[in-house]
Design a protein around this motif. Structure first.
Motif, short mmCIF file in Angstrom:
data_model
loop_
_atom_site.label_atom_id
_atom_site.label_comp_id
_atom_site.label_asym_id
_atom_site.label_seq_id
_atom_site.Cartn_x
_atom_site.Cartn_y
_atom_site.Cartn_z
N THR A 1 0.80 -1.23 0.00
CA THR A 1 0.00 0.00 0.00
C THR A 1 0.83 1.28 0.00
OG1 THR A 1 -0.09 0.18 2.41
CG2 THR A 1 -1.80 -1.18 1.33
N GLY A 2 2.09 1.19 0.43
CA GLY A 2 2.94 2.38 0.55
C GLY A 2 2.77 3.13 1.85
N ALA A 3 1.90 2.63 2.72
CA ALA A 3 1.74 3.25 4.05
C ALA A 3 2.87 2.77 4.95
CB ALA A 3 0.39 2.86 4.65
N ALA A 4 3.20 3.59 5.94
CA ALA A 4 4.29 3.22 6.85
C ALA A 4 3.90 3.51 8.29
CB ALA A 4 5.56 3.99 6.50
N TYR A 5 4.42 2.68 9.17
CA TYR A 5 4.34 2.92 10.61
C TYR A 5 5.70 3.44 11.03
CZ TYR A 5 0.19 -0.02 10.60
OH TYR A 5 -1.05 -0.54 10.35
N PHE A 6 5.70 4.44 11.89
CA PHE A 6 6.93 4.92 12.51
C PHE A 6 6.91 4.37 13.92
CE2 PHE A 6 6.08 7.78 9.05
CZ PHE A 6 7.31 7.80 8.42
N LEU A 7 7.82 3.44 14.19
CA LEU A 7 7.83 2.70 15.44
C LEU A 7 8.97 3.14 16.34
CD1 LEU A 7 7.28 -0.83 13.86
CD2 LEU A 7 5.53 0.67 14.84
N ASP A 8 8.66 3.32 17.60
CA ASP A 8 9.66 3.64 18.62
C ASP A 8 10.51 2.38 18.82
OD1 ASP A 8 11.02 3.85 21.08
OD2 ASP A 8 9.43 5.07 21.96
N TRP A 9 11.72 2.38 18.27
CA TRP A 9 12.55 1.18 18.27
C TRP A 9 12.86 0.68 19.68
CZ3 TRP A 9 13.21 -3.19 16.56
CH2 TRP A 9 14.39 -3.92 16.67
N PRO A 10 13.26 1.52 20.63
CA PRO A 10 13.49 0.99 21.98
C PRO A 10 12.23 0.33 22.58
CG PRO A 10 14.55 3.12 21.77
CD PRO A 10 13.70 2.93 20.54
N ALA A 11 11.05 0.88 22.31
CA ALA A 11 9.81 0.28 22.83
C ALA A 11 9.55 -1.08 22.16
CB ALA A 11 8.64 1.22 22.60
N VAL A 12 9.82 -1.17 20.87
CA VAL A 12 9.63 -2.43 20.15
C VAL A 12 10.62 -3.48 20.69
CG1 VAL A 12 9.81 -3.59 17.91
CG2 VAL A 12 8.68 -1.35 18.09
N LYS A 13 11.86 -3.06 20.90
CA LYS A 13 12.86 -3.99 21.45
C LYS A 13 12.42 -4.52 22.81
CE LYS A 13 17.24 -3.75 20.88
NZ LYS A 13 18.66 -3.44 20.74
N GLU A 14 11.85 -3.66 23.62
CA GLU A 14 11.38 -4.09 24.94
C GLU A 14 10.24 -5.11 24.81
OE1 GLU A 14 11.28 -4.93 28.71
OE2 GLU A 14 12.83 -3.65 27.82
N LEU A 15 9.37 -4.92 23.85
CA LEU A 15 8.29 -5.89 23.63
C LEU A 15 8.86 -7.25 23.22
CD1 LEU A 15 5.79 -3.55 21.78
CD2 LEU A 15 5.43 -4.62 24.03
N VAL A 16 9.86 -7.24 22.36
CA VAL A 16 10.49 -8.50 21.95
C VAL A 16 11.18 -9.14 23.15
CG1 VAL A 16 12.30 -9.53 20.51
CG2 VAL A 16 10.75 -7.80 19.54
N ARG A 17 11.89 -8.34 23.93
CA ARG A 17 12.57 -8.84 25.13
C ARG A 17 11.57 -9.49 26.09
NH1 ARG A 17 16.44 -5.34 25.04
NH2 ARG A 17 15.16 -3.57 25.64
N ALA A 18 10.36 -8.92 26.16
CA ALA A 18 9.31 -9.44 27.04
C ALA A 18 8.57 -10.63 26.41
CB ALA A 18 8.32 -8.33 27.38
N LYS A 19 9.02 -11.03 25.22
CA LYS A 19 8.43 -12.15 24.49
C LYS A 19 6.98 -11.92 24.08
CE LYS A 19 11.63 -15.59 26.32
NZ LYS A 19 12.70 -15.16 25.54
N ALA A 20 6.64 -10.64 23.81
CA ALA A 20 5.32 -10.32 23.28
C ALA A 20 5.22 -10.87 21.87
CB ALA A 20 5.10 -8.81 23.28
N GLY A 21 4.02 -11.15 21.43
CA GLY A 21 3.83 -11.65 20.07
C GLY A 21 4.15 -13.13 19.97
N VAL A 22 4.53 -13.54 18.77
CA VAL A 22 4.76 -14.95 18.47
C VAL A 22 6.15 -15.14 17.90
CG1 VAL A 22 3.99 -16.89 17.03
CG2 VAL A 22 2.31 -15.30 17.98
N HIS A 23 6.88 -16.11 18.45
CA HIS A 23 8.20 -16.47 17.91
C HIS A 23 7.95 -17.37 16.69
CE1 HIS A 23 12.53 -17.05 18.14
NE2 HIS A 23 12.28 -18.29 17.74
N LYS A 24 8.69 -17.11 15.61
CA LYS A 24 8.44 -17.86 14.38
C LYS A 24 9.73 -18.14 13.65
CE LYS A 24 5.53 -17.97 10.38
NZ LYS A 24 5.03 -19.28 10.35
N SER A 25 9.84 -19.36 13.11
CA SER A 25 10.89 -19.68 12.16
C SER A 25 10.34 -19.36 10.78
CB SER A 25 11.23 -21.17 12.22
OG SER A 25 11.74 -21.50 13.47
#
Length: 174
Positions: A103-127
């Motif tokens: 679509t050409g749309a973009a999200y501007f994401l707060d990278w430190p906040a995203v990293k913290e979510l990954v560190r907290a194991k939010a979402g789904v781990h996927k191969s």
């Protein structure tokens, strides 16, 4: 076209559109993508707002977010040359500009906040299999509506690729 070149070329298209977007809205932009120091830090551009605030941004393109609603954060890649850390570990940018290449749309994401979510194991781990680079990887999938937006990790959204320019992204889909 080689797998490396396809990935590189698609990345350059996204970076160019991000640069043009910031220029259209009156921000100063410095392209850092060819600087080896910033390449190692997975940081593509530096922008400066009209009020003088500067930020670094890593640009990512994703053709699957349109269907999945997920932002993919690359943790590890298993390449022919061996295992290597994904951009989760190397990116030092302030923000991610995560482009929906359909679509050409973009999200501007707060990278430190995203990293913290990954560190907290939010979402789904996927191969996953990266067909562009012909390698396997590990990622964390973070739903935009289910995790990123409620967590306050989305700092902005914009149509950064003009509709007439979307075909350029689609040349990399095959």
């Amino acid at each position: 076209m080689s797998a490396y070149y396809r990935t590189y070329a698609m990345g350059k298209v996204g970076e160019r559109h991000a640069i043009q977007f910031f220029q259209r809205i009156g921000w100063a932009v410095e392209d850092l993508s060819e600087d080896i120091l910033y390449q190692k830090q997975d940081t593509d551009i530096r922008v400066c707002s009209p009020n003088g605030r500067a930020y670094t941004i890593e640009v990512k393109n994703d053709g699957k977010i349109e269907k999945t609603g997920n932002v993919l954060v690359e943790l590890w890649m298993n390449r022919k040359t061996g295992d290597c850390p994904g951009w989760y570990y190397t990116c030092k940018a302030d923000y991610l500009c995560y482009i929906n290449s359909v679509t050409g749309a973009a999200y501007f994401l707060d990278w430190p906040a995203v990293k913290e979510l990954v560190r907290a194991k939010a979402g789904v781990h996927k191969s996953f299999y990266n067909w562009r680079d012909a390698c396997r990887g590990q990622a964390q999938l973070l739903p935009v509506e289910g995790i990123l937006r409620p967590a306050g990790a989305i700092m902005g959204e914009a149509q950064i690729v003009l509709p007439q320019d979307l075909a350029e992204f689609h040349t990399f889909a095959a």
